[in-house]
Design a protein around this motif. Structure first.
Motif, PDB file in Angstrom:
ATOM      1  N   SER B 345      -8.398  20.646  21.208  1.00  0.00           N
ATOM      2  CA  SER B 345      -8.406  21.270  22.538  1.00  0.00           C
ATOM      3  C   SER B 345      -9.241  20.421  23.495  1.00  0.00           C
ATOM      4  O   SER B 345     -10.300  19.919  23.119  1.00  0.00           O
ATOM      5  CB  SER B 345      -9.016  22.669  22.436  1.00  0.00           C
ATOM      6  OG  SER B 345      -9.394  23.122  23.711  1.00  0.00           O
ATOM      7  N   CYS B 346      -8.767  20.288  24.724  1.00  0.00           N
ATOM      8  CA  CYS B 346      -9.540  19.469  25.661  1.00  0.00           C
ATOM      9  C   CYS B 346     -10.751  20.247  26.171  1.00  0.00           C
ATOM     10  O   CYS B 346     -11.638  19.686  26.786  1.00  0.00           O
ATOM     11  CB  CYS B 346      -8.668  18.992  26.808  1.00  0.00           C
ATOM     12  SG  CYS B 346      -8.542  20.140  28.173  1.00  0.00           S
ATOM     13  N   CYS B 391      -2.695  25.055  30.040  1.00  0.00           N
ATOM     14  CA  CYS B 391      -1.541  24.195  29.770  1.00  0.00           C
ATOM     15  C   CYS B 391      -0.808  24.715  28.530  1.00  0.00           C
ATOM     16  O   CYS B 391      -1.174  25.751  27.968  1.00  0.00           O
ATOM     17  CB  CYS B 391      -1.959  22.735  29.597  1.00  0.00           C
ATOM     18  SG  CYS B 391      -2.607  22.315  27.974  1.00  0.00           S
ATOM     19  N   PHE B 393      -0.790  23.730  25.578  1.00  0.00           N
ATOM     20  CA  PHE B 393      -1.459  23.472  24.301  1.00  0.00           C
ATOM     21  C   PHE B 393      -1.772  24.776  23.558  1.00  0.00           C
ATOM     22  O   PHE B 393      -1.396  24.962  22.397  1.00  0.00           O
ATOM     23  CB  PHE B 393      -2.745  22.685  24.590  1.00  0.00           C
ATOM     24  CG  PHE B 393      -3.587  22.364  23.389  1.00  0.00           C
ATOM     25  CD1 PHE B 393      -3.554  21.099  22.822  1.00  0.00           C
ATOM     26  CD2 PHE B 393      -4.432  23.310  22.829  1.00  0.00           C
ATOM     27  CE1 PHE B 393      -4.349  20.789  21.723  1.00  0.00           C
ATOM     28  CE2 PHE B 393      -5.225  23.013  21.740  1.00  0.00           C
ATOM     29  CZ  PHE B 393      -5.180  21.748  21.190  1.00  0.00           C
TER      30      PHE B 393
HETATM   31  S1  SF4 Z   1      -4.988  25.115  27.083  1.00  0.00           S
HETATM   32 FE1  SF4 Z   1      -4.804  22.987  27.723  1.00  0.00          FE
HETATM   33  S2  SF4 Z   1      -6.198  22.788  29.489  1.00  0.00           S
HETATM   34 FE2  SF4 Z   1      -6.801  24.658  28.382  1.00  0.00          FE
HETATM   35  S3  SF4 Z   1      -8.470  23.927  27.014  1.00  0.00           S
HETATM   36 FE3  SF4 Z   1      -6.495  23.951  25.865  1.00  0.00          FE
HETATM   37  S4  SF4 Z   1      -5.806  21.852  26.043  1.00  0.00           S
HETATM   38 FE4  SF4 Z   1      -7.331  22.122  27.665  1.00  0.00          FE
END
Ligand code: SF4
Lengths: 165, 454
Positions: B345-346, B391, B393
């Motif tokens: 996860s970013c 996003c 992800f």
């Molecule tokens: S859903 Fe996407 S933007 Fe949000 S933390 Fe996870 S990877 Fe990052």
């Protein structure tokens, strides 16, 4: 310690070829990592000067990516794939076996500076699970015997153990 | 490798080495380019691709031609093509195989896309574990350059285009188009949401087409043989082309197979991938990479194409099939997948950053026999919350979790009833990986490489 002239001109060429200097950020950090063994503060300082980026901007990359090492690592970084297919084929045991054989905890480096063991996201070699990647080379269908053979071979073919600076 | 199906992308597959430029040329390679550059207009190429129904092979299945149409009409200035070879989704290795089978097919595909959208530079974004692909592409683009197929005034026309190989330093989120653009730009690769699409504002704020590598490799065939030919390759009406299927897990012949789009999963596994290894029966598959749901055995006759899968509540994704047998604990497998997503996860948004570790915690409790009934509802709720993340992800990460509870809830409950993993998995370490605390249990490891019957 100044960087060797040849390396500086290589880095400058890399940056000049990019559309914008910062496009070369990862390449420059890779090159400095190869030179220093890891991205030490000095490397980060040079990268920032050459790229015209702040060290903070570079830090946000160096600490984000898996293959940039902001702390000392061994000459061989063993990326053990721990994704689901390798897991299915006893990757946990492979990882444990490596750590115990080398006498290091996960993320640790052997005393001779040769090996670092890191868990790694899928390395894209699932049809040969369980698998690991060492300095860009895939090792397939691992067993304890195969791991012993790989470590032996790497030890024997490395002329001089490279210590992290 | 002998496969009884039309081989378009793998036509030049040799064991252990890529096809050379001369081999590619001898089989009709670059003919599409010769017939296009200076002879067809970019709009004509776009029309062929639109008519072919080529859909993106990177997971989302968006029509390639429509993506190209996203570039604003009349835009003046640089345009880019970004070739997505990030491929970090567990179970997926098709792009690596494809580059290593036929690098010039890939290069010709990129060139045709570039011509259609009038781009001047292509950037191949390559993950670090594929360093050998980066080296191979650099070498073969140089060959193409020397033959006058890349660089200035290609084939004596005013079309100039070159390809640059960009090395990534490795993170799954870089596979997302807007994150990839940031990564190339030397920025921290958090995805971007809202605002203009990358086809309007991408690399260096210029229109940028981000396409998966396999998608682009289909272009030479389409341009050379036409849209109807491409459609005729598929098994189901409404789908088009062949598809690369990465098959791995408990299966006799794990490999990457080129088969018609729409082929049923059962046929892939049992007629091409050798069926189950002796003594194993199939319990579930993940059909399209780690961010697609578990599919129970009874759904194996579903055609593998974007629409049929979607209609059945499944996803074709990258068509990377992972096979789980009756002895594999699906709670353990889901825990592993969530470990991956948690680490990758970013960290930008809360549903993902906080939700994933929480689900991981609950799954660890269940797998180690400390789970309680209410944890199942909590996991379901968290997975639903993750669907509203920033996003795709986190919603992708929620797919295996939700499908585990939909199709294999009984197996999850069995953990609660027995207060341990019914498959005998040791309790997972609660604080990440620890070494040397429990006996090493290798169990039945795969056979040594040289004696392996599979
Ligand atoms: S859903 Fe996407 S933007 Fe949000 S933390 Fe996870 S990877 Fe990052």
């Amino acid at each position: 310690m100044a960087l060797p002239d040849a390396l500086v001109s290589d880095l400058k060429r890399m940056i000049a070829q990019a559309e914008h200097p910062r496009e070369a950020a990862v390449d420059v950090m890779y090159a400095l990592q190869r030179h220093y063994g890891y991205l030490c503060d000095e490397a980060m300082h040079y990268a920032s000067t050459l790229l015209g980026m702040t060290t903070l901007e570079l830090e946000s990359l160096a600490t984000f990516y898996d293959y940039l090492y902001r702390r000392p690592v061994g000459h061989y970084v063993i990326h053990v794939c721990d994704s689901v297919v390798c897991w299915m084929f006893h990757q946990d045991s492979i990882f444990d076996y490596l750590c115990r054989t080398l006498g290091v905890p996960p993320g640790g480096t052997t005393d001779d500076g040769l090996f670092t063991v890191l868990p790694s996201a899928c390395i894209g070699n699932c049809h040969n699970a369980p698998t690991m990647l060492i300095n860009g080379r895939f090792y397939n269908k691992l067993t304890p015997e195969r791991i012993d053979a790989v470590l032996r071979e790497l030890r024997e073919t490395t002329e001089e153990p490279v210590r992290c600076k | 490798m002998q496969v009884d199906a039309p081989q378009v992308l793998f036509k030049n597959r040799h064991l252990g080495r890529p096809a050379t430029f001369d081999e590619y040329r001898a089989g009709g390679g670059y003919e599409a380019l010769y017939a296009t550059i200076g002879k067809r207009t970019p709009e004509e190429v776009l029309d062929i691709v639109l008519a072919s129904d080529l859909r993106g092979r990177g997971g989302a299945g968006f029509p390639a031609g429509r993506k190209w149409q996203g570039i604003p009409a009349g835009y003046v200035g640089p345009r880019y093509v970004v070739v997505n070879t990030d491929e970090m989704e567990p179970g997926t290795f098709k792009d690596r195989v494809l580059v290593n089978v036929d690098p010039h097919l890939v290069i010709e595909g990129i060139l045709l896309c570039a011509y259609a959208v009038s781009a001047t530079l292509g950037v191949c974004f390559i993950r670090p574990s594929y360093e050998s692909d980066a080296v191979l592409l650099e070498r073969e683009t140089q060959v193409a350059r020397e033959k006058g197929l890349l660089g200035k005034n290609i084939l004596g026309t005013d079309f100039s285009f070159d390809i640059h190989v960009h090395r990534s330093a490795g993170r799954y989120i870089c596979g997302e188009a807007s994150a990839q653009i940031k990564a190339i730009s030397g920025l921290r690769p958090n995805p971007r949401k809202g605002g203009p699409r990358t086809s309007v504002k991408g690399l260096w704020d210029c229109p940028t087409i981000v396409n998966n590598l396999e998608t682009l490799a289909n272009l030479p065939g389409i341009v050379r043989n036409g849209a109807d030919w491409f459609k005729s390759l598929a098994r189901t009406p409404g789908s088009a082309g062949t598809k690369l299927f990465s098959v791995s897990g408990r299966i006799a012949k794990p490999d990457c197979y080129e088969l018609p789009m729409g082929i049923p999963l059962r046929e892939i596994l049992f007629e091409h991938a050798g069926g189950m290894p002796p003594g194993r029966t199939i319990k579930a598959v993940i059909p399209g990479g780690a961010s697609t749901p578990f599919m129970p055995e009874r759904l194996l006759d579903l055609p593998m194409d974007f629409d049929s899968m979607k209609k059945a509540g499944q996803r074709l994704g990258t068509a990377s099939i992972m096979v789980f047998d009756q002895n594999t604990c699906l709670v353990g497998a889901t825990l592993n997948l969530i470990e991956f997503f948690t680490r990758e996860s970013c960290g930008w948004c809360t549903p993902c950053r906080e939700g994933l570790p929480y689900v991981r915690h609950l799954l660890r409790l269940i797998e180690s026999g400390e789970g309680r009934e209410e944890h199942i509802g909590m996991i379901r709720d968290m997975a639903k919350v993750m669907q509203s993340a920033y996003c795709a992800f986190a919603p992708g990460a929620a797919e295996p979790i939700l499908s585990l509870l939909t199709h294999f809830e009984a197996e999850v409950r069995e953990h609660l009833h027995q207060h341990k993993c019914p498959f005998g998995n040791p309790p997972p370490a609660l604080h990440g990986k620890a070494c040397g605390t429990r006996p090493i249990a290798f169990g039945p490891t795969p056979c040594p490489e040289d004696q392996c019957p599979i």
